[in-house]
Structures are given as structure tokens and as C-alpha cells.
Design a protein around this motif. Sequence first.
Motif, short mmCIF file in Angstrom:
data_model
loop_
_atom_site.label_atom_id
_atom_site.label_comp_id
_atom_site.label_asym_id
_atom_site.label_seq_id
_atom_site.Cartn_x
_atom_site.Cartn_y
_atom_site.Cartn_z
N GLN A 72 -35.10 -32.15 -70.20
CA GLN A 72 -34.13 -32.01 -69.12
C GLN A 72 -32.77 -32.60 -69.48
O GLN A 72 -31.73 -32.18 -68.94
CB GLN A 72 -34.65 -32.66 -67.85
CG GLN A 72 -34.81 -34.16 -67.89
CD GLN A 72 -35.23 -34.73 -66.53
OE1 GLN A 72 -35.59 -33.99 -65.62
NE2 GLN A 72 -35.19 -36.05 -66.41
N GLU A 73 -32.74 -33.55 -70.43
CA GLU A 73 -31.46 -34.14 -70.84
C GLU A 73 -30.52 -33.11 -71.45
O GLU A 73 -29.29 -33.32 -71.48
CB GLU A 73 -31.69 -35.27 -71.86
CG GLU A 73 -32.52 -36.43 -71.34
CD GLU A 73 -33.99 -36.27 -71.64
OE1 GLU A 73 -34.65 -37.29 -71.93
OE2 GLU A 73 -34.50 -35.12 -71.60
N ALA A 74 -31.08 -32.00 -71.94
CA ALA A 74 -30.23 -30.98 -72.57
C ALA A 74 -29.52 -30.11 -71.54
O ALA A 74 -28.58 -29.38 -71.89
CB ALA A 74 -31.09 -30.09 -73.48
N PHE A 75 -29.93 -30.19 -70.27
CA PHE A 75 -29.36 -29.32 -69.25
C PHE A 75 -28.12 -29.93 -68.61
O PHE A 75 -28.07 -30.18 -67.40
CB PHE A 75 -30.41 -28.99 -68.20
CG PHE A 75 -31.46 -28.02 -68.69
CD1 PHE A 75 -31.39 -26.68 -68.40
CD2 PHE A 75 -32.51 -28.48 -69.48
CE1 PHE A 75 -32.35 -25.79 -68.86
CE2 PHE A 75 -33.48 -27.60 -69.95
CZ PHE A 75 -33.39 -26.25 -69.64
N SER A 76 -27.12 -30.17 -69.43
CA SER A 76 -25.85 -30.69 -68.92
C SER A 76 -24.72 -30.02 -69.70
O SER A 76 -24.89 -29.58 -70.84
CB SER A 76 -25.77 -32.22 -69.09
OG SER A 76 -25.83 -32.58 -70.46
N GLY A 77 -23.56 -29.94 -69.07
CA GLY A 77 -22.40 -29.35 -69.71
C GLY A 77 -22.59 -27.87 -70.01
O GLY A 77 -23.45 -27.19 -69.44
N PHE A 78 -21.77 -27.38 -70.93
CA PHE A 78 -21.81 -25.96 -71.26
C PHE A 78 -23.13 -25.55 -71.89
O PHE A 78 -23.67 -24.48 -71.60
CB PHE A 78 -20.65 -25.61 -72.20
CG PHE A 78 -20.65 -24.18 -72.65
CD1 PHE A 78 -20.24 -23.18 -71.78
CD2 PHE A 78 -21.08 -23.84 -73.93
CE1 PHE A 78 -20.25 -21.84 -72.17
CE2 PHE A 78 -21.10 -22.50 -74.33
CZ PHE A 78 -20.67 -21.51 -73.46
N TRP A 79 -23.68 -26.42 -72.76
CA TRP A 79 -24.96 -26.09 -73.40
C TRP A 79 -26.07 -25.98 -72.35
O TRP A 79 -26.89 -25.06 -72.41
CB TRP A 79 -25.31 -27.13 -74.44
CG TRP A 79 -26.66 -26.94 -75.06
CD1 TRP A 79 -27.76 -27.73 -74.93
CD2 TRP A 79 -27.07 -25.85 -75.90
NE1 TRP A 79 -28.83 -27.22 -75.63
CE2 TRP A 79 -28.44 -26.07 -76.24
CE3 TRP A 79 -26.43 -24.72 -76.41
CZ2 TRP A 79 -29.15 -25.20 -77.05
CZ3 TRP A 79 -27.14 -23.84 -77.22
CH2 TRP A 79 -28.49 -24.09 -77.52
#
Length: 221
Positions: A72-79
Motif C-alpha cells: 500500500q505504500e506504493a499507492f501515493s503520488g503519480f506512481w
Amino acid sequence: MSQAVAPHPNRARIGRPIGKVIFSTLYRGTALHPERVPLAGPVILVANHAAFLDGPLVFGLAPRPVSFLVKQEAFSGFWGWTIRNVGQIPIDRSVGDRAALASASAVLEAGGAVGIFPEGNRGDGEVHQVNHGAAWIALRTDAQIVPVAVSGTRAPGSTKDDWPAFRSRLVVDFGDPFRFAVDPAVPGRDRLRLASDQLRDALASHVRRSRVENGPSTDVH
């Protein structure tokens, strides 16, 4: 579980061509034995995990659309916006995230494909241990499991956060599909443990065999 919300299948279909372009231009991505992946019905792709590009690589080179469980940490910003809109599923790795597993199960119940890195975190990619999530989903959906060996995404001597050199050869090697051979009379917790052991052995064996057959995959031209 059937009421869980799955990503719309068109999202993963839209995202795959983008991955194919990236891994045919910036890198030399190669898919081995894609014919081993069933093109219809519920399928779980379980892959070894050593570097950041493992997920995008398998996603882009798989022969059918795949929704991966992604931290879930990857679900931030444009990425984060990007991976959410190509049908990926956030998972909280600090707990037994039943909501994420239910969403993945909903994809499978609709006849789709799910991707999981059962090691949980990036390591050396040798599959020393696995978490129970993939086995838990497979036991409940009767999905076929395809072991996937990824190589080339982490060059010898590099760290898990390093990226491979431009135009490196990156390989995704698909193994033979299987279902668990676990006696349904075995109590639930023991069934899960036995299934997880089968998954670990199958994936680790496939990774070792792939590396022997294909050799180094980090050459650059």
C-alpha cells in the motif's frame, strides 16, 4: 468474499501495452513459455521478488491481464495513481489484510488473473520462505497457480533498490500450472501450512531450474 470489489478488468488490459513498450525499448524484456499460462479461468501468478521492476515486468510480459497485490505504500503520488488505474490492488503487509485478499479473490471468482510475490518483501529472489496469502486465496478459489521466475532485474552486487542498466536483458520464465494436492480432511490451519509449503517448493524449484537453463540475464547490448 463474493461481495468484495475487484478492479475493473479493463484497467489491467489498458496497462499491459504500456508495460510491453517499456520492456521492449528501455530494456530487453523476454517472456519464456507464456503458453504455459492458462488464458481463461482463475489463475494466480506467483513470482520471486528481488527488485522494484519485478512487478511491472511480469505485468507487462504476461500473456493475459493481471492484477497484482502491491504494498500500500506504493499507492501515493503519480506512481500510485498509475498503478491503481491499471488494476493493481493495495495490500497492507503489516497485518493479515483480508480486504486485499478478498479483492484478489473477487478477481479470480470473475475468471481473472492475480499476481502475488509470496515472499512478501524483496530479497535475493531465491524463495527461502513464503507468506500464506497466495495459498489462502488459491485454496478458496480453486485457482490454478503458475510459478514465475524473474531474473535480470537485480544485477550481481547491486541492492534491492538499484535499477538494472539500460537495455539489460530481463527475463520472465513461466512454469507449469498446478493446483494444490492437499487432503480436504486436513484441518484448516494445517491445510494452509501444507499448501504454503507446496507453493514455496514449486516456486523455489522453478527459479533454480530457470537460472540453470537460462544462465545470467543481466547482459547489456
